[in-house]
Design an enzyme around this catalytic site. Structure first.
Site, short mmCIF file in Angstrom:
data_model
loop_
_atom_site.label_atom_id
_atom_site.label_comp_id
_atom_site.label_asym_id
_atom_site.label_seq_id
_atom_site.Cartn_x
_atom_site.Cartn_y
_atom_site.Cartn_z
N PHE A 40 -5.38 14.38 4.32
CA PHE A 40 -5.11 13.20 5.14
C PHE A 40 -3.85 12.50 4.62
O PHE A 40 -3.59 12.49 3.43
CB PHE A 40 -6.27 12.21 5.06
CG PHE A 40 -7.54 12.66 5.74
CD1 PHE A 40 -7.69 12.47 7.10
CD2 PHE A 40 -8.57 13.25 5.02
CE1 PHE A 40 -8.86 12.86 7.74
CE2 PHE A 40 -9.74 13.65 5.65
CZ PHE A 40 -9.89 13.46 7.01
N HIS B 19 0.83 -1.21 0.00
CA HIS B 19 0.00 0.00 0.00
C HIS B 19 0.86 1.26 0.00
O HIS B 19 1.26 1.75 1.06
CB HIS B 19 -0.92 -0.02 1.23
CG HIS B 19 -2.03 0.99 1.14
ND1 HIS B 19 -3.26 0.77 1.73
CD2 HIS B 19 -2.12 2.19 0.54
CE1 HIS B 19 -4.05 1.81 1.49
NE2 HIS B 19 -3.38 2.69 0.78
N ASN C 3 -6.26 8.99 7.32
CA ASN C 3 -7.55 8.38 7.07
C ASN C 3 -7.35 6.89 6.82
O ASN C 3 -6.66 6.54 5.87
CB ASN C 3 -8.21 9.03 5.84
CG ASN C 3 -9.62 8.57 5.64
OD1 ASN C 3 -10.23 8.00 6.54
ND2 ASN C 3 -10.15 8.80 4.46
N HIS D 202 -11.01 0.06 0.83
CA HIS D 202 -10.85 1.16 1.79
C HIS D 202 -12.22 1.31 2.43
O HIS D 202 -13.15 1.83 1.82
CB HIS D 202 -10.43 2.42 1.00
CG HIS D 202 -10.54 3.71 1.74
ND1 HIS D 202 -9.45 4.52 1.99
CD2 HIS D 202 -11.60 4.37 2.25
CE1 HIS D 202 -9.84 5.61 2.64
NE2 HIS D 202 -11.15 5.55 2.80
N HIS E 242 -5.55 -0.80 5.55
CA HIS E 242 -5.45 -0.06 6.82
C HIS E 242 -6.58 -0.30 7.82
O HIS E 242 -7.32 0.63 8.18
CB HIS E 242 -5.29 1.45 6.55
CG HIS E 242 -6.18 2.01 5.46
ND1 HIS E 242 -7.54 1.92 5.48
CD2 HIS E 242 -5.87 2.68 4.32
CE1 HIS E 242 -8.03 2.51 4.40
NE2 HIS E 242 -7.03 2.98 3.68
N ASP F 95 -9.03 2.84 -3.46
CA ASP F 95 -8.46 3.37 -2.22
C ASP F 95 -8.39 4.90 -2.23
O ASP F 95 -8.06 5.51 -3.24
CB ASP F 95 -7.06 2.82 -1.96
CG ASP F 95 -6.52 3.31 -0.64
OD1 ASP F 95 -7.18 3.07 0.38
OD2 ASP F 95 -5.47 3.96 -0.62
N ASP G 84 1.03 2.55 3.77
CA ASP G 84 0.08 3.58 3.32
C ASP G 84 0.81 4.92 3.13
O ASP G 84 0.30 5.99 3.49
CB ASP G 84 -1.10 3.74 4.29
CG ASP G 84 -2.27 4.52 3.66
OD1 ASP G 84 -2.17 4.86 2.46
OD2 ASP G 84 -3.26 4.76 4.35
N ARG H 210 1.92 8.66 -6.37
CA ARG H 210 1.39 9.94 -6.92
C ARG H 210 1.61 10.13 -8.41
O ARG H 210 1.46 11.24 -8.90
CB ARG H 210 2.00 11.13 -6.18
CG ARG H 210 1.81 11.11 -4.66
CD ARG H 210 0.37 11.09 -4.26
NE ARG H 210 0.19 11.35 -2.82
CZ ARG H 210 -0.92 11.00 -2.16
NH1 ARG H 210 -1.91 10.38 -2.79
NH2 ARG H 210 -1.05 11.27 -0.88
N HIS I 256 2.57 14.29 0.74
CA HIS I 256 1.94 15.56 0.37
C HIS I 256 3.01 16.64 0.38
O HIS I 256 4.02 16.52 1.08
CB HIS I 256 0.85 15.94 1.38
CG HIS I 256 -0.34 15.03 1.32
ND1 HIS I 256 -1.18 15.00 0.23
CD2 HIS I 256 -0.82 14.11 2.19
CE1 HIS I 256 -2.14 14.09 0.44
NE2 HIS I 256 -1.93 13.54 1.63
ZN LIG Z 1 -7.21 4.11 2.02
#
Ligand SMILES: [Zn+2]
Length: 451
Positions: free
Chosen positions: A340, A77, A295, A196, A249, A169, A322, A81, A326
């Protein structure tokens, strides 16, 4: 040392390392010989190794002196991007971060711009992976067109283009009928659906876990039920369809309990938890602000304990980062507006090892959660070291203490909740297909020789 000889050789011997490989049940001192990208031999001692030494090529030897040698780690996971959000991360920066964290295979999620919902986009991404990535990257295809939850993406064509699983997701698929059809089609393709679990209406407007912390901060909370009702729905659909369901997650005690019971029932479900949900709880956001805004949200201490119990009893199959990079400007927004997500590729291994150092799980179990567990959940041919198979491995200094410093990260992003924390254990060397893609030269000094 003659550096050109050093770089060129493709015959490498790791000697006196402690090999931990749950895939073959190996735990103990082993020598590992790598030739032309493949594992050539594994034995308690490969000395004398002269029979493998080729006259025309020098042999590089890493004397590990009791350092640990693991199969390359597998992360099911990550958000790399690409395409479309290269200001957050690129294939180059994201996979360098993976290599530095000991990962040799990662799955990249389809919530990109555009989403990975058409075969041409997946094919184009695969070409870019071939040019820019330093570890193996497997695309996850979108379940619905544009991840909008209204109509299904062409799953069969995405499969042919190279998608290894399907997921929306980032958001939940609220339409149960679509999810059911997606499961039926994924089952025919032999691929898992990665869910998700988040009820859109129960979670709407929420920023952190519902409760005292949310009240203190004056922001809307996200209840446990937002995740749990969707876990229940998707387990029911997987029970009904016999499809392979992978829960992303998992963060609540109730969802862990539901997965436990579903596995007892023979439902084809696998589950991942993140390092941050394992070692942090809702209070972290009071200390590190938006760098603990994720999240699903960081939950309560009881949830955290339930996730750890899930590691111990086999309910959980994998720890997955995960990794959600950002741009610093985005995370600098006020808590309610900041996006998130936290990054994790460079801290997942030491955070999982902190649970080993604390006695929560043993080393073998920790390695399983980062290698064979995730590889099996996604049907990947990796996560174990065997003669004749590709040489994806990582050398780990288990007791090596270091302070997490986001400025040293290979990732473009800095949104890490563990910045400044003292952790123990890190990847000294990462190898993908016989090629060294990450090496801590300083820590390995004096252990590398040429013959
Ligand atoms: Zn997710």
């Amino acid at each position: 040392m003659d550096l050109s000889r050093y770089m060129k050789t493709s015959t490498i011997l790791f000697t006196r390392g402690i090999l931990v490989d749950p895939g073959t049940g190996t735990y103990g001192q082993r020598d590992v010989l790598v030739c032309d990208g493949l594992v050539r031999a594994i034995a308690p001692s490969l000395a004398p190794f002269q029979e493998w030494k080729r006259a025309e090529e020098p042999l590089r030897i890493y004397d590990l002196q009791g350092r640990h040698l693991l199969p390359g780690l597998v992360d099911v996971h990550t958000h790399l991007r690409v395409p479309g959000q290269e200001h957050k991360e690129t294939l180059e920066s994201g996979t360098r971060a993976a290599a530095a964290g000991g990962f040799t295979s990662v799955l990249t999620m389809p919530n990109t711009k555009p989403a990975l919902d058409r075969p041409a986009i997946v094919r184009d991404l695969k070409q870019r992976i071939g040019r820019e990535a330093v570890v193996r990257v497997y695309p996850v295809g979108a379940v619905t067109r544009g991840q909008k939850g209204r109509s299904l993406a062409p799953l069969e064509a995405l499969d042919r283009a190279g998608a290894v699983a399907f997921s929306d997701d980032g958001v939940s698929i609220m339409n149960a009928s679509l999810m059911r059809e997606a499961m039926q089609r994924a089952l025919r393709l032999g691929r898992p659906i990665v869910s998700h679990c988040e009820d859109e209406r129960l979670a709407r407007g929420g920023v952190v876990q519902e409760g005292a912390v949310a009240e203190q901060l004056g922001v809307k909370g996200i209840p446990h039920a937002a995740e749990d009702v969707m876990t229940a729905r998707d387990l029911t659909l997987a029970w009904d369809t016999q499809a392979r369901l992978h829960l992303a997650h998992v963060s609540t005690a109730k969802s862990i309990e539901m997965v436990r019971r579903a596995k007892d029932r023979g439902i084809h479900v696998t589950a991942e938890v993140t390092p941050h949900h394992l070692v942090l709880n809702e209070k972290a956001v009071l200390e590190v602000g938006s760098n603990a805004k994720v999240n699903p949200p960081l939950r309560t201490e009881q949830d955290q304990q339930a996730l750890q119990a899930g590691l111990q009893d086999g309910t959980v199959d994998a720890v997955a980062s995960d990794h959600a990079p950002h741009h610093p400007d985005e995370k600098a927004l006020p808590l309610a507006e900041a996006p998130f997500g936290v990054i994790g590729l460079e801290t997942t291994l030491p955070v999982v090892l902190s649970l080993v150092h604390q006695g929560v799980i043993g080393l073998k179990r920790a390695v399983e959660l980062l290698t064979t567990g995730p590889a099996t959940a996604m049907g990947l041919d990796s996560g174990t070291l065997q003669a004749g198979r590709r040489a994806d491995l990582v050398v780990v200094a288990l007791e090596h203490p270091f302070r997490v410093d986001v400025r040293s990260f290979r990732s473009k992003a800095r949104n890490c909740p563990f910045d400044g924390r003292l952790l123990k254990g890190r990847a000294l060397l990462t190898m993908v297909g016989g090629e060294v893609v990450h090496e801590d030269r300083e820590a390995l000094q004096g252990r590398i020789t040429m013959h």
